[in-house]
Motif scaffolding. Sequence first.
Motif, PDB file in Angstrom:
ATOM      1  N   TYR A  13     -11.739 -24.550  22.411  1.00  0.00           N
ATOM      2  CA  TYR A  13     -13.050 -24.432  23.048  1.00  0.00           C
ATOM      3  C   TYR A  13     -13.936 -25.608  22.634  1.00  0.00           C
ATOM      4  N   LEU A  24     -19.417 -16.010  20.417  1.00  0.00           N
ATOM      5  CA  LEU A  24     -18.825 -16.459  19.154  1.00  0.00           C
ATOM      6  C   LEU A  24     -19.801 -16.392  17.989  1.00  0.00           C
ATOM      7  N   SER A  25     -21.103 -16.334  18.300  1.00  0.00           N
ATOM      8  CA  SER A  25     -22.067 -16.310  17.197  1.00  0.00           C
ATOM      9  C   SER A  25     -22.432 -14.882  16.770  1.00  0.00           C
ATOM     10  N   LEU A  26     -21.840 -13.884  17.419  1.00  0.00           N
ATOM     11  CA  LEU A  26     -22.144 -12.489  17.062  1.00  0.00           C
ATOM     12  C   LEU A  26     -20.903 -11.809  16.470  1.00  0.00           C
ATOM     13  N   PRO A  27     -21.125 -10.846  15.582  1.00  0.00           N
ATOM     14  CA  PRO A  27     -19.986 -10.258  14.859  1.00  0.00           C
ATOM     15  C   PRO A  27     -19.240  -9.166  15.630  1.00  0.00           C
ATOM     16  N   ARG A  28     -18.768  -9.469  16.801  1.00  0.00           N
ATOM     17  CA  ARG A  28     -18.001  -8.501  17.595  1.00  0.00           C
ATOM     18  C   ARG A  28     -16.778  -9.211  18.165  1.00  0.00           C
ATOM     19  N   VAL A  88     -14.593 -11.200  20.352  1.00  0.00           N
ATOM     20  CA  VAL A  88     -15.105 -12.081  21.413  1.00  0.00           C
ATOM     21  C   VAL A  88     -14.669 -11.626  22.810  1.00  0.00           C
ATOM     22  N   HIS A 141     -16.284  -8.294  23.923  1.00  0.00           N
ATOM     23  CA  HIS A 141     -17.716  -8.518  24.166  1.00  0.00           C
ATOM     24  C   HIS A 141     -17.923  -9.272  25.480  1.00  0.00           C
ATOM     25  N   SER A 192     -17.339 -25.945  23.788  1.00  0.00           N
ATOM     26  CA  SER A 192     -18.757 -25.653  23.982  1.00  0.00           C
ATOM     27  C   SER A 192     -19.321 -26.600  25.046  1.00  0.00           C
ATOM     28  N   ASP A 211     -20.498 -19.662  23.365  1.00  0.00           N
ATOM     29  CA  ASP A 211     -21.270 -19.799  22.114  1.00  0.00           C
ATOM     30  C   ASP A 211     -21.926 -18.479  21.731  1.00  0.00           C
ATOM     31  N   TYR A 212     -22.515 -17.829  22.725  1.00  0.00           N
ATOM     32  CA  TYR A 212     -23.239 -16.577  22.489  1.00  0.00           C
ATOM     33  C   TYR A 212     -22.324 -15.520  21.867  1.00  0.00           C
ATOM     34  N   GLY A 265     -19.584 -23.610  28.617  1.00  0.00           N
ATOM     35  CA  GLY A 265     -19.943 -23.551  27.195  1.00  0.00           C
ATOM     36  C   GLY A 265     -20.724 -22.313  26.812  1.00  0.00           C
TER      37      GLY A 265
END
Lengths: 262, 327
Positions: free
Chosen positions: A252, A100-104, A106, A109, A254, A97-98, A94
Amino acid sequence: MLKRELTFLFALWRANLQGAMEFRVSFLLQIFGMVANNLLYFAFWPVFFSHFDDIHGWTLNDMLIVMAIVSFSWGIMTFLFGNFNFISEVIANGRLDYYLSLPRPVLTHLLASRSNVSGLGDIAFGVVAYLLSGQFQPEQILRLLFGVCISGTILLFFMTLVHSLTFWVGNATELGNLGVNALLTFSLYPITIFDNTARFFLIIFVPALLVGSVPAQFVKAFSWQGLVQLSLGALVLTALAITVFTRGLRRYESGSAIQVEV
Amino acid sequence: MPAIKVTDLKKVFKSKRKEAGMLGSLRSLTHPEYKTIEAVCGLSFEMEAGELLGFIGPNGAGKSTTIKILTGILFPTGGDASVLGYTPWRDRHKLAYQIGTVFGQRPQLWYHLPAIDTFTLFGKIYELDELVLKRRIGFLAETFEIGDLLEIPVRKLSLGQRMRCETAASLLHSPKLLLLDEPSIGLDVVAKQRIRDAIREMSKLENVGVLLTSHDAGDLEALCRRVIIINHGQIVYHDKVSNLKRKYLTSKLVEVRYAAEVNQDFQIYGMETLKVGRYGVKLRFDTKNTSVDLVMSRLSEKGSLVDITISDPPLEEVIARIYEEAA
C-alpha cells in the motif's frame, strides 16, 4: 473477542444506517427502486416459461429459488458490507489510511463501512421470490439459510479478491465491475444450459454457479456433493481473499489526494 | 525510554514515468518506464515522552510519509522505528490504542452525521466504557470549545470547526502520543490559533507527546520546543525552536492594503520594500531591530489601513538559508 468485534460491527452498521437516513426520500427511493428493478428483471422468466415447459429440466420454480438466493445474498452483503464493490477505489485513492490508523481489523472495518440501503430492497424481493417458490419444509428453510450464507460469502470474498489486485495493478475498479457483472449475470442463468467445461469455469474462475444454481439445487434436495462444493468453495475463496488483501497491505502506498468526506 | 526512536528509516516508491500527450500514453502502455522516488532517506531521530516536536519541511519533503510509517500505515523500505515500544508496521493494532492521529487532508469524522455520532462510534472502536466516554466527550468539548457543534452534521461545519472536532476525536481514547499531519492546513489565522491553544492545553494537562508536521513555521513557534526540518527525505536542521528563531526566523513579511492609492516609491525606515502595487505594499522587517508595534504605527502613519497580514518567511527560504550556511 467475537463479542468485541460484533459490538464494533453493530455500532458501524448503526452509523451507516443513521447516515443513510439523513436523506429520507433518497433512502426510501433506493429501497423501492430496487424492488421495482428486480421485478422488471424477473418478469422475463414467467413469460418465457409460459411458452416453454422447462430448460433441460429447469423450471420457473427453480428460477424463483435462484432469484431468492441471489437477491438475499446480494442484499445482505451490500447492506452489511457494502464497501466490497469500492475496495479498489479506496486503495487507489489512499483512503485506507483511515482504517489502518484505527485498532480494528482492516478488512472487516473497510467492508462494513458502507451500507447500500438498496440492499434492503433486494432482501424484500428475495422474501417474495422465496414465498412464491413454495419450498416451506423446515429442512428446506434451513438449507436456504445455509445457501444464502455460502452464496453471500462467495460473492463478498470473490469481489474482495478481485479488488485487492489493485495493490499490484494500480487500480482494479474496472476489473471489479467486470467481475461483479460476470458473477451476477451467470449466477442468474439456469445451470442446465452449461456443459461441463463451462460449469468448471463457472465454479473455479468466476464462481457464479456457487452463488446461484448450486445453492438453489441444494435447497430443493440435499446432496453431499452440493454441501462439499459449497463449503469448500466458500472456505477456499475466503482464505484466498484474506491472504491476498493482507499481503497487498505491505504494498500500500497511501497518497496525498485531499479527501472531503468519509 | 524515548516515545519515538527512528534509526536510518527509508521509504522508496516506484513511480511510472510518462511523456506528455497521447503518444506518450501509448508508449507508456507498451514500454512502461519507472523511476524510484526516495521519499525518506535514512532518517534518524528521537522524541521524548510528553515532548512537543515539530517536524517541518516544504511540500514533498517526506513529512507525511514518515508519519504514516510511524503510525503503521506504510511499511518502510529499510531502517527501524519504535513508537511507544512498538514497531508500528508489525504492532499496528496495539499501537493504535496508544496513539491519536489527525491527517489534515483526510477527515475521520463521518461527513453526513453530527460529530457526536462519530465520537460514539469511536467509543466502540476503542472499547471505551459508556460513562467514561460521556465524561471524556464533555471534557474535550470544553477544551476544544465544540459543545454547541457536536449535534450539527459535519458537512455543515466550517473547516476550522471541523478540525477542532477532528482533533478532539483523536484524543477520545486518551492517547499517550498525538501525531498531527498538517492539522492547520487551509485554516484562517483565528482557527489556527484556537487549534494550537487546545493542543497545547491537552499536552500540558495529560502529558500527551505531540509530533506535528506542518509547512507553516507559525505552528512550530506556537507549539513546539524542538524542531526537525526535513527536505528531500533528509534532516537538514535539528535544534531547539528558540535557536531556529534566533538564527533563521529573524524577519517577518507584512502585506498591507490602504484605502487610497500608495506612492510608488513607498519606503519606511527599518523595513525593506519588496513590492508596491496600486493600493497594497509588501515589506519585510527584521524582528531583532524592529518591533511589530513600531511597524504598525509606521504603516498607519502612511495612510488609512484596510487590511494587514503579518507572516513568517516561507520555509523554502529558511531551508535555502540553512543550505547556504552549510555550504
